[in-house]
Design a protein around this motif. Sequence first.
Motif, PDB file in Angstrom:
ATOM      1  N   ALA A   1      32.503  40.795  45.843  1.00 52.86           N
ATOM      2  CA  ALA A   1      33.358  41.931  46.191  1.00 52.86           C
ATOM      3  C   ALA A   1      34.830  41.623  45.907  1.00 52.86           C
ATOM      4  O   ALA A   1      35.565  42.479  45.394  1.00 52.86           O
ATOM      5  CB  ALA A   1      33.164  42.296  47.657  1.00 52.86           C
ATOM      6  N   ALA A   2      35.267  40.412  46.245  1.00 53.95           N
ATOM      7  CA  ALA A   2      36.670  40.054  46.008  1.00 53.95           C
ATOM      8  C   ALA A   2      36.981  40.060  44.519  1.00 53.95           C
ATOM      9  O   ALA A   2      38.014  40.601  44.085  1.00 53.95           O
ATOM     10  CB  ALA A   2      36.969  38.682  46.613  1.00 53.95           C
ATOM     11  N   MET A   3      36.096  39.472  43.714  1.00 51.98           N
ATOM     12  CA  MET A   3      36.346  39.434  42.279  1.00 51.98           C
ATOM     13  C   MET A   3      36.243  40.817  41.653  1.00 51.98           C
ATOM     14  O   MET A   3      37.011  41.167  40.744  1.00 51.98           O
ATOM     15  CB  MET A   3      35.392  38.443  41.606  1.00 51.98           C
ATOM     16  CG  MET A   3      35.727  36.998  41.932  1.00 51.98           C
ATOM     17  SD  MET A   3      34.796  35.788  40.957  1.00 51.98           S
ATOM     18  CE  MET A   3      33.203  35.936  41.749  1.00 51.98           C
ATOM     19  N   ARG A   4      35.315  41.623  42.134  1.00 52.58           N
ATOM     20  CA  ARG A   4      35.185  42.999  41.618  1.00 52.58           C
ATOM     21  C   ARG A   4      36.440  43.799  41.942  1.00 52.58           C
ATOM     22  O   ARG A   4      36.901  44.614  41.153  1.00 52.58           O
ATOM     23  CB  ARG A   4      33.957  43.665  42.245  1.00 52.58           C
ATOM     24  CG  ARG A   4      33.756  45.111  41.839  1.00 52.58           C
ATOM     25  CD  ARG A   4      33.298  45.226  40.393  1.00 52.58           C
ATOM     26  NE  ARG A   4      33.077  46.616  40.031  1.00 52.58           N
ATOM     27  CZ  ARG A   4      34.014  47.440  39.521  1.00 52.58           C
ATOM     28  NH1 ARG A   4      35.252  46.976  39.336  1.00 52.58           N
ATOM     29  NH2 ARG A   4      33.730  48.687  39.214  1.00 52.58           N
ATOM     30  N   SER A   5      37.000  43.574  43.137  1.00 56.84           N
ATOM     31  CA  SER A   5      38.207  44.297  43.547  1.00 56.84           C
ATOM     32  C   SER A   5      39.434  43.827  42.774  1.00 56.84           C
ATOM     33  O   SER A   5      40.257  44.648  42.352  1.00 56.84           O
ATOM     34  CB  SER A   5      38.433  44.111  45.048  1.00 56.84           C
ATOM     35  OG  SER A   5      39.604  44.760  45.474  1.00 56.84           O
ATOM     36  N   LEU A   6      39.564  42.517  42.570  1.00 56.02           N
ATOM     37  CA  LEU A   6      40.754  41.980  41.921  1.00 56.02           C
ATOM     38  C   LEU A   6      40.710  42.078  40.400  1.00 56.02           C
ATOM     39  O   LEU A   6      41.735  42.341  39.757  1.00 56.02           O
ATOM     40  CB  LEU A   6      40.930  40.510  42.331  1.00 56.02           C
ATOM     41  CG  LEU A   6      41.342  40.250  43.781  1.00 56.02           C
ATOM     42  CD1 LEU A   6      41.138  38.779  44.122  1.00 56.02           C
ATOM     43  CD2 LEU A   6      42.779  40.665  44.017  1.00 56.02           C
ATOM     44  N   GLY A   7      39.534  41.850  39.813  1.00 52.46           N
ATOM     45  CA  GLY A   7      39.445  41.764  38.362  1.00 52.46           C
ATOM     46  C   GLY A   7      40.098  40.495  37.847  1.00 52.46           C
ATOM     47  O   GLY A   7      40.735  39.739  38.597  1.00 52.46           O
ATOM     48  N   ARG A   8      39.947  40.251  36.547  1.00 51.73           N
ATOM     49  CA  ARG A   8      40.523  39.038  35.954  1.00 51.73           C
ATOM     50  C   ARG A   8      42.037  38.983  36.158  1.00 51.73           C
ATOM     51  O   ARG A   8      42.597  37.957  36.534  1.00 51.73           O
ATOM     52  CB  ARG A   8      40.221  38.986  34.454  1.00 51.73           C
ATOM     53  CG  ARG A   8      38.832  38.500  34.100  1.00 51.73           C
ATOM     54  CD  ARG A   8      38.666  38.489  32.584  1.00 51.73           C
ATOM     55  NE  ARG A   8      37.421  37.854  32.207  1.00 51.73           N
ATOM     56  CZ  ARG A   8      37.277  36.562  31.972  1.00 51.73           C
ATOM     57  NH1 ARG A   8      38.316  35.759  32.108  1.00 51.73           N
ATOM     58  NH2 ARG A   8      36.109  36.062  31.630  1.00 51.73           N
ATOM     59  N   SER A   9      42.699  40.106  35.898  1.00 53.53           N
ATOM     60  CA  SER A   9      44.161  40.111  35.989  1.00 53.53           C
ATOM     61  C   SER A   9      44.620  39.923  37.428  1.00 53.53           C
ATOM     62  O   SER A   9      45.628  39.250  37.685  1.00 53.53           O
ATOM     63  CB  SER A   9      44.725  41.412  35.416  1.00 53.53           C
ATOM     64  OG  SER A   9      44.270  42.535  36.174  1.00 53.53           O
ATOM     65  N   GLY A  10      43.883  40.508  38.371  1.00 51.90           N
ATOM     66  CA  GLY A  10      44.258  40.357  39.774  1.00 51.90           C
ATOM     67  C   GLY A  10      44.073  38.945  40.268  1.00 51.90           C
ATOM     68  O   GLY A  10      44.883  38.439  41.068  1.00 51.90           O
TER      69      GLY A  10
END
Length: 459
Positions: A351-360
């Motif tokens: 969930a954290a990675m999906r929310s942030l994305g690579r750039s985030g």
Amino acid sequence: MDENALDERARALEAAHTAASIFLDSIDDRPVWPRASLDDMLAVFGGPLAEDGVDPADVIAEMAERADPGLVAIPGGRFFGFVIGATHPAALAADWLVSAWDQNSGSSTLTPATVAMERIAGQWMLELFGLPTSASVGFVTGGQLANFTCLATARHAVMARAGWDIAEQGFRGAPPLRFVVGADRHGSIDRAARFLGIGRAELTVVDSDDQGRMRADALERVLADAEGPLIVCLQAGEVHTGAFDDFGALIPIAKEHGAWVHVDGAFGLWAAASDALRPLTAGMEQADSWATDAHKTLNVPYDCGMAIVRDPADSIAAFRTGGDYLIYSGLDPWDVTPELSRRARGVPAWAAMRSLGRSGIAALLDRLHDNAVAMAAGLASIDEIDILNDVGYTQVMFRAASDAATRALGDAILTDGTAAVTGAEWRGRAALRCSMSSWATTPADISRTVEAVRRLAAG
């Protein structure tokens, strides 16, 4: 389930949501360090177990009210102790769902949805870290168990290469194992070794430089006569200085002697996700296993470490269990970790990675480093303070004029409550550490902390 039970559950969940919101809304204003001791909390929660039960919603409300003085403002922007991240909003909400779903996530056949999210989260991490995408990723409780899991796999593999089957033959009469570590390794490496039956007297310790990085010339000397099963432990992010071992120089030396190379990257592996910080991790992809912890740099809740092993066959050989009633799919979570039944701890990471994305994620890493640089600059402007490390990543280490003054300043900071830093010892002298691990830390938090330290150091 009857209507009364459903109503109890709904009201309990609502009470938890209310209590959580009140706590999180209070973070910016509450003292960062707890206002109550363990004895205080034991007295508040203790006493004999009552004969009769209490409505679940009342239990939750009572629990939240009683706990409040003993809670630490870790989710806020001014907790700089240890290496502890706050919880990203998506990860927090996902963790609530993990508990509500109640999925036993050791088996991909039994709980395909949560295991799929964990597997994808693992793939995303491998891509971010620049590691082999065919590696196994086992979700464990934290960095300690990640190191243990990787090193248990390593021990099994290097013994097998020497013609010894631990699973069949045990350890009596086994070829001697050489376990090589850096002088400034994290204590979880020694503890993992102890779990594996390797005592302190059996460790081969390699000298490090002034920032805690293993020295390549020292490793060459140590391994000059190396024979038989060999494990070499390197480090991505020394816990005091944030320094990274020179993987490009060290791993080839270890490989020349047939070593299994393990990288302890509890908070440092994530540097590879940032263009600016990636050079710190250059060459680490040549290792055989890597340990990290998502509750630190990725800012997910506790209980989310990752044990990464280059060849899944090595993990399976070390951990696959028996049991005629279990269902196997080829590669299950329980094939690559010591556990069978467990919660879906990798879902918040997805969930954290999906929310942030690579750039985030890259922006988060860069912001943590920028915060460390700003904190070091602010503290260095205080006459009584010396900065002790090169601030190349997320750690800042500082001290006052003497050991006594340093320890007194550390105590005063915690008592003051503006921020939390934790003590350390570096090269035989007292020090204080700031770890930039929280997504919630702002420039205002840095300024507020520096001014509090300035005031306390002067008075």
